[in-house]
Design a protein around this motif. Structure first.
Motif, mmCIF file in Angstrom:
data_model
loop_
_atom_site.group_PDB
_atom_site.id
_atom_site.type_symbol
_atom_site.label_atom_id
_atom_site.label_comp_id
_atom_site.label_asym_id
_atom_site.label_seq_id
_atom_site.Cartn_x
_atom_site.Cartn_y
_atom_site.Cartn_z
ATOM 1 N N VAL A 55 0.852 -1.189 0.000
ATOM 2 C CA VAL A 55 0.000 0.000 0.000
ATOM 3 C C VAL A 55 0.883 1.233 0.000
ATOM 4 N N SER A 56 0.853 1.968 -1.105
ATOM 5 C CA SER A 56 1.728 3.136 -1.233
ATOM 6 C C SER A 56 1.258 4.264 -0.321
ATOM 7 N N THR A 57 2.254 5.055 0.130
ATOM 8 C CA THR A 57 1.904 6.228 0.918
ATOM 9 C C THR A 57 1.459 7.368 0.030
ATOM 10 N N ARG A 58 1.777 7.275 -1.262
ATOM 11 C CA ARG A 58 1.316 8.297 -2.186
ATOM 12 C C ARG A 58 -0.139 8.025 -2.540
ATOM 13 N N ARG A 59 -0.880 9.060 -2.767
ATOM 14 C CA ARG A 59 -2.300 8.887 -3.058
ATOM 15 C C ARG A 59 -2.607 9.342 -4.473
ATOM 16 N N SER A 60 -3.589 8.674 -5.053
ATOM 17 C CA SER A 60 -4.024 9.037 -6.400
ATOM 18 C C SER A 60 -4.860 10.288 -6.322
ATOM 19 N N THR A 61 -5.243 10.745 -7.492
ATOM 20 C CA THR A 61 -6.032 11.985 -7.537
ATOM 21 C C THR A 61 -7.375 11.803 -6.873
ATOM 22 N N GLN A 62 -7.838 10.566 -6.730
ATOM 23 C CA GLN A 62 -9.124 10.337 -6.080
ATOM 24 C C GLN A 62 -8.963 10.178 -4.565
ATOM 25 N N GLY A 63 -7.738 10.246 -4.078
ATOM 26 C CA GLY A 63 -7.528 10.161 -2.641
ATOM 27 C C GLY A 63 -7.267 8.757 -2.152
ATOM 28 N N MET A 64 -7.313 7.727 -3.021
ATOM 29 C CA MET A 64 -7.072 6.350 -2.606
ATOM 30 C C MET A 64 -5.631 5.978 -2.965
ATOM 31 N N PRO A 65 -4.900 5.268 -2.123
ATOM 32 C CA PRO A 65 -3.547 4.842 -2.460
ATOM 33 C C PRO A 65 -3.532 4.101 -3.796
ATOM 34 N N ILE A 66 -2.543 4.421 -4.626
ATOM 35 C CA ILE A 66 -2.494 3.863 -5.971
ATOM 36 C C ILE A 66 -2.416 2.343 -5.923
ATOM 37 N N LYS A 67 -1.543 1.820 -5.068
ATOM 38 C CA LYS A 67 -1.362 0.375 -5.044
ATOM 39 C C LYS A 67 -2.528 -0.340 -4.384
ATOM 40 N N LEU A 68 -3.224 0.339 -3.496
ATOM 41 C CA LEU A 68 -4.449 -0.244 -2.966
ATOM 42 C C LEU A 68 -5.505 -0.302 -4.070
ATOM 43 N N SER A 69 -5.571 0.741 -4.885
ATOM 44 C CA SER A 69 -6.480 0.737 -6.034
ATOM 45 C C SER A 69 -6.142 -0.405 -6.979
ATOM 46 N N LEU A 70 -4.832 -0.606 -7.195
ATOM 47 C CA LEU A 70 -4.395 -1.700 -8.061
ATOM 48 C C LEU A 70 -4.795 -3.053 -7.476
ATOM 49 N N LEU A 71 -4.628 -3.192 -6.161
ATOM 50 C CA LEU A 71 -5.023 -4.427 -5.501
ATOM 51 C C LEU A 71 -6.515 -4.684 -5.649
ATOM 52 N N LEU A 72 -7.328 -3.643 -5.478
ATOM 53 C CA LEU A 72 -8.778 -3.796 -5.637
ATOM 54 C C LEU A 72 -9.139 -4.151 -7.067
ATOM 55 N N ALA A 73 -8.449 -3.522 -8.039
ATOM 56 C CA ALA A 73 -8.729 -3.813 -9.444
ATOM 57 C C ALA A 73 -8.385 -5.259 -9.773
ATOM 58 N N ILE A 74 -7.253 -5.730 -9.275
ATOM 59 C CA ILE A 74 -6.867 -7.121 -9.511
ATOM 60 C C ILE A 74 -7.861 -8.065 -8.835
ATOM 61 N N SER A 75 -8.291 -7.717 -7.630
ATOM 62 C CA SER A 75 -9.275 -8.552 -6.929
ATOM 63 C C SER A 75 -10.582 -8.619 -7.707
ATOM 64 N N GLY A 76 -11.028 -7.467 -8.205
ATOM 65 C CA GLY A 76 -12.249 -7.449 -9.013
ATOM 66 C C GLY A 76 -12.100 -8.274 -10.277
ATOM 67 N N PHE A 77 -10.909 -8.193 -10.879
ATOM 68 C CA PHE A 77 -10.640 -8.969 -12.095
ATOM 69 C C PHE A 77 -10.696 -10.465 -11.809
ATOM 70 N N LEU A 78 -10.109 -10.892 -10.690
ATOM 71 C CA LEU A 78 -10.126 -12.308 -10.325
ATOM 72 C C LEU A 78 -11.547 -12.785 -10.018
ATOM 73 N N ILE A 79 -12.335 -11.936 -9.370
ATOM 74 C CA ILE A 79 -13.734 -12.292 -9.103
ATOM 75 C C ILE A 79 -14.496 -12.437 -10.415
ATOM 76 N N LEU A 80 -14.211 -11.541 -11.367
ATOM 77 C CA LEU A 80 -14.855 -11.622 -12.676
ATOM 78 C C LEU A 80 -14.507 -12.942 -13.369
ATOM 79 N N LEU A 81 -13.229 -13.335 -13.307
ATOM 80 C CA LEU A 81 -12.815 -14.608 -13.903
ATOM 81 C C LEU A 81 -13.508 -15.778 -13.217
ATOM 82 N N TRP A 82 -13.614 -15.717 -11.895
ATOM 83 C CA TRP A 82 -14.274 -16.788 -11.134
ATOM 84 C C TRP A 82 -15.744 -16.900 -11.528
ATOM 85 N N MET A 83 -16.397 -15.744 -11.688
ATOM 86 C CA MET A 83 -17.808 -15.756 -12.105
ATOM 87 C C MET A 83 -17.945 -16.292 -13.529
ATOM 88 N N GLY A 84 -17.008 -15.917 -14.402
ATOM 89 C CA GLY A 84 -17.071 -16.398 -15.773
ATOM 90 C C GLY A 84 -16.810 -17.883 -15.892
#
Length: 857
Positions: free
Chosen positions: A524-553
């Motif tokens: 989890v990066s200490t730097r924050r994205s323009t939306q206020g969420m840590p960039i790497k936390l956002s990346l982690l959430l995106a990857i998690s969502g992607f894996l859930i999508l694959l599981w559903m598919g």
């Protein structure tokens, strides 16, 4: 406007997509022409808001263009005459010309006829104006192969046979031959027997487009014969597919192996072939000191010739167009951006034939090329902190991008993905593209001049091919690494690409913020994205969502709690797929193709015959996401029930196999049982016993054969009387499956059940002792409705509400017997027939059984 050609192409494709999924009858070619004129005026006058309005107009123009093309894709035969042609076909004589080469496979010759007119048996005649008709000619003698092989494109032909409409898909999600032919502007099939039904007049030799195509056919045939001499017989088909796009001699098993490993693009002519061809041409011309402007022009002239020689598939046409545009741009010093070149090629092809958009070869070719253009360089940069070797970085980036971009389209059409595909592509593609393909071209070129030298080079290539085949054989034998995926929805595919783009953008931002150190994605990066969420936390959430999508598919029905019984239309045979409310899968029988060959008929055997299991059943099971069969039931071993199961057990894992405890001597059944043993599938001889639990709400009870010795397999030639018969209770409903049992078997079962009334009662332990209610909800009628079974006593005992007859359309046995259908009607039993209704699906819900049919006649 930035990149107007690319944006225009995307808008054009958007219009086509809207036209495919919606319908506005007033949008036609005329409407599109008027709107196109308005678009030109809009930009000529430089009116305000022209970009937004122009984009909207372009989408509507494309919509009208596609719909206008589709509305005109109809047969020239009058509607009144079409209605007189029976489903079995009508005798007719076609007058026209060969529009394709004649392909001969065993006792069948097939080709496309450009029909000028048609005359029916009542002497009524109609002009067809050059309409394409697909012809299948059955050869009656081996000598007729030589006669048919002498026919050429452009020859005049008068042919008498049976004219009929192509069959639509008979199963939900199955291959729709009628739609396939319509997308190739073909609306009729003509089947004929014997070359004596054909009167052929050779075409006069004069320069024309047809004559050029005829010369091209002869050249491809000559190259094919040359490769038969240069390369070993076991590899000639493989090299033909790779070098000139001829797949007629390609081993179906080898193709299936490459398909499972995600390597079919190697066997398809594409940009790789164009690149090697141009590389060789440019190298030779530069050795002869030809100026750059001249050799670029020469290569542009050679490309259309090469595209034709290699078969002009959508992928090679795309690569050829892109290369010609790139060569022209290089010569003139303009339009050097590859993305623009790709957009021009796509736009040109889609204007030429809008149906290209629905072609899997077109889709994969452009998607992968687009991904490589946009993604490889960017991904290579992002891999820099992890890999120091530039070669390894580039190879991994190409593999990642091509596999990721093509994945949803591949599983949509082919429903499988090998976890070894990444490795197989990374290892084998460079070897084949850098060594086998160029060396094959050299061997072919030299072989045309001096056969012995070409053969020596071909021998060297064959050793490398043997190593490649050995590697693919070993990879294929690794168990549990080929994943079966159901065909995803369009929404799922859109979300997939959305997540892919999101992950790349977040990964890129994470990389830019961490250039001074190796980025750890899960940190989890200490730097924050323009939306206020840590960039790497956002990346982690995106990857998690992607894996859930694959599981559903991968398992979209995971939480669905309804049962589904699917009576698949496999022609004259049985194949019943059951999905229980808790996701267990049972397959009862697998259909089969009946073949009759006498001594001396070896010449009739086809290289790639139609086989129900490989061509129909397995693709259908994969499309429905059947990753494993919890129970495979073979009611008996006749070919129309067992023939398709060999392909099933080869490609889909089976947990248990239930059969009648006998063996019917034949090479196919020997192979079948040997495969089961090799795969360690438990063999369960059917015997009358207690209820077998399938899941918490599904149970099975065998009620025939009455006597089975599980320790000894008996050899039985006549199998119908030994069919496995069983009851299935699922979510409160009762089903009886009967195989091909006969009257005598029915009588024996009834006598036994009268002596054991509790046996067929409810599976509830308290009710089993006192219940004598034998009523069932659904009866699978035995032996395709033959009068040898389904007696009045049988129906009186079971009192079925619904009967399903699995029977082939236009079968030669007269099934179902009118005597049986009348008997069912008199008993007030609702009848469903696969010959008239196609596949019949019955969904078991808490509120009852709901039925849907693919067809209705």
């Amino acid at each position: 406007m930035k990149r107007p050609v690319v944006q225009g192409c995307c808008l054009w494709i958007s219009g086509y997509v809207l036209a495919i999924y919606t319908e506005l009858p007033w949008l036609t070619w005329m409407t599109s022409a008027l709107l196109l004129a308005a678009l030109v005026i809009l930009y000529a006058l430089r009116l305000p808001g022209r970009q937004t309005l122009g984009a909207l107009l372009l989408v509507v123009i494309a919509y009208g263009y596609y719909q206008g093309t589709d509305q005109r894709n109809i047969t020239s035969l009058p509607l009144a005459q079409q209605q007189q042609i029976s489903p079995d076909g009508s005798e007719a004589t076609l007058l026209g010309r060969f529009a394709s080469p004649v392909t001969i496979d065993g006792d069948r010759a097939s080709f496309t006829l450009e029909a000028e007119s048609v005359r029916f048996h009542d002497n009524t005649a109609f002009p067809l104006g050059g309409e394409s008709v697909q012809v299948s000619l059955r050869l009656m003698e081996q000598a007729q192969q030589t006669i048919a092989s002498g026919w050429r494109r452009g020859d005049a032909l008068t042919l008498t046979g049976t004219l009929r409409s192509p069959s639509p898909a008979r199963n939900f999600g199955g291959f729709d031959y009628r739609r396939y032919l319509r997308l190739h502007h073909t609306h009729w099939l003509l089947s004929a027997k014997g070359v004596d039904q054909a009167q052929v007049q050779p075409a006069a030799a004069h320069f024309s487009v047809v004559q050029m195509l005829r010369w091209n056919d002869e050249l491809r045939a000559a190259l094919s014969r040359c490769m038969d001499v240069i390369f070993p017989a076991s590899q000639a088909g493989f090299m033909k597919s790779m070098l000139i796009g001829l797949t007629d001699d390609l081993d179906p098993e080898r193709f299936q192996q490459f398909s499972q490993l995600g390597l079919t693009h190697i066997l398809a002519i594409s940009g790789l072939n164009i690149a090697v061809f141009l590389g060789v041409c440019i190298w030779i011309l530069r050795r002869f000191k030809v100026a750059k402007e001249s050799y670029l022009l020469i290569c542009m002239g050679l490309l259309p010739f090469y595209v034709l020689v290699t078969g002009a598939s959508p992928s090679i046409v795309r690569a050829g167009l892109m290369s010609m545009i790139a060569l022209y741009a290089a010569r003139r010093g303009g339009m050097k951006e590859v993305l623009h070149i790709l957009a021009v090629a796509a736009w040109a092809m889609l204007v030429w034939d809008p149906y290209f958009l629905l072609d899997v070869s077109f889709q994969l070719s452009f998607l992968v090329t687009l991904g490589l253009i946009l993604g490889v360089q960017r991904v290579t940069v992002l891999l820099t902190p992890y890999l120091t070797s530039p070669t390894l970085r580039n190879t991994l980036a190409i593999t990642l991008v091509s596999q990721s971009v093509s994945f949803p389209v591949s599983i949509y059409y082919f429903n499988q993905f090998s976890l070894l595909s990444w490795i197989a592509n990374a290892v084998l593609v460079p070897v084949i593209s850098m060594i086998v393909f160029p060396a094959g071209l050299v061997a072919l070129t030299i072989g045309l001049i001096y056969i012995p030298l070409g053969q020596r080079i071909g021998l060297l290539i064959s050793w490398l091919n043997q190593a490649i085949f050995w590697i693919t054989d070993q990879l294929q034998q690794i168990p549990h690494l080929t994943m079966i995926w159901p065909s995803p929805s369009m929404a799922w595919i859109c979300f997939y690409y959305g997540f892919l783009v999101m992950i790349y953008l977040l990964w890129q931002r994470s990389y830019l913020h961490s250039k001074d150190k190796i980025p750890i994605i899960l940190e989890v990066s200490t730097r924050r994205s323009t939306q206020g969420m840590p960039i790497k936390l956002s990346l982690l959430l995106a990857i998690s969502g992607f894996l859930i999508l694959l599981w559903m598919g991968y398992s979209p029905n995971r939480f669905q709690r309804t049962g589904l019984v699917q009576f698949i239309d496999v022609g004259q045979g049985d194949a019943i797929l059951i999905r229980t409310p808790y996701g267990r899968h049972l397959l009862i029988d697998g259909g089969g193709t009946l073949t009759f060959h006498k001594a001396g008929d070896d010449w009739k055997i086809r290289k790639d015959p139609y086989e129900v299991g490989r061509k129909l059943l397995v693709p259908l099971l994969k499309k429905r996401g059947i990753q494993r069969l919890d129970l495979l039931v073979l009611t008996h071993e006749d070919a129309d029930h067992s023939g398709g199961l060999q392909a099933v057990i080869e490609q889909i894992p089976v947990k248990q196999f239930l059969f009648n405890g006998t063996f019917k001597e034949s090479s196919s059944m020997t192979t079948f049982f040997s495969t089961l043993v090799q795969k360690d599938v438990p063999l369960l001889p059917a015997q009358v016993d207690d209820w077998i639990d399938i899941d918490p709400v599904t149970k099975l009870q065998v009620i025939y054969p009455l006597e089975t010795n599980p320790t000894m397999i008996e050899v039985v030639k006549e199998q119908n009387a030994r069919s496995v018969v069983f009851l299935l209770e699922m979510q409160g409903t009762r089903w009886l499956f009967t195989g091909d049992m006969e009257k005598e078997s029915e009588a024996a079962v009834l006598d036994y059940l009268r002596d054991h009334p509790a046996l067929v009662g409810s599976s509830n332990s308290a009710a089993r002792i006192i219940s004598s209610n034998n009523k069932i909800d659904v009866l699978k009628v035995a032996h395709h409705g033959s009068k040898t079974s389904t007696t009045s006593e049988w129906l009186t005992y079971w009192k079925p509400a619904v009967a399903v007859i699995s029977v082939g359309a236009m079968n030669t046995y007269g099934h179902p017997s009118p005597e049986i259908t009348d008997r069912l009607v008199n008993e007030n039993v609702a009848i469903y027939r696969t010959d008239r209704m196609g596949e019949v699906q019955m969904e078991v819900r808490n509120s009852g059984i709901f039925t849907r049919m693919k067809l209705w006649k």
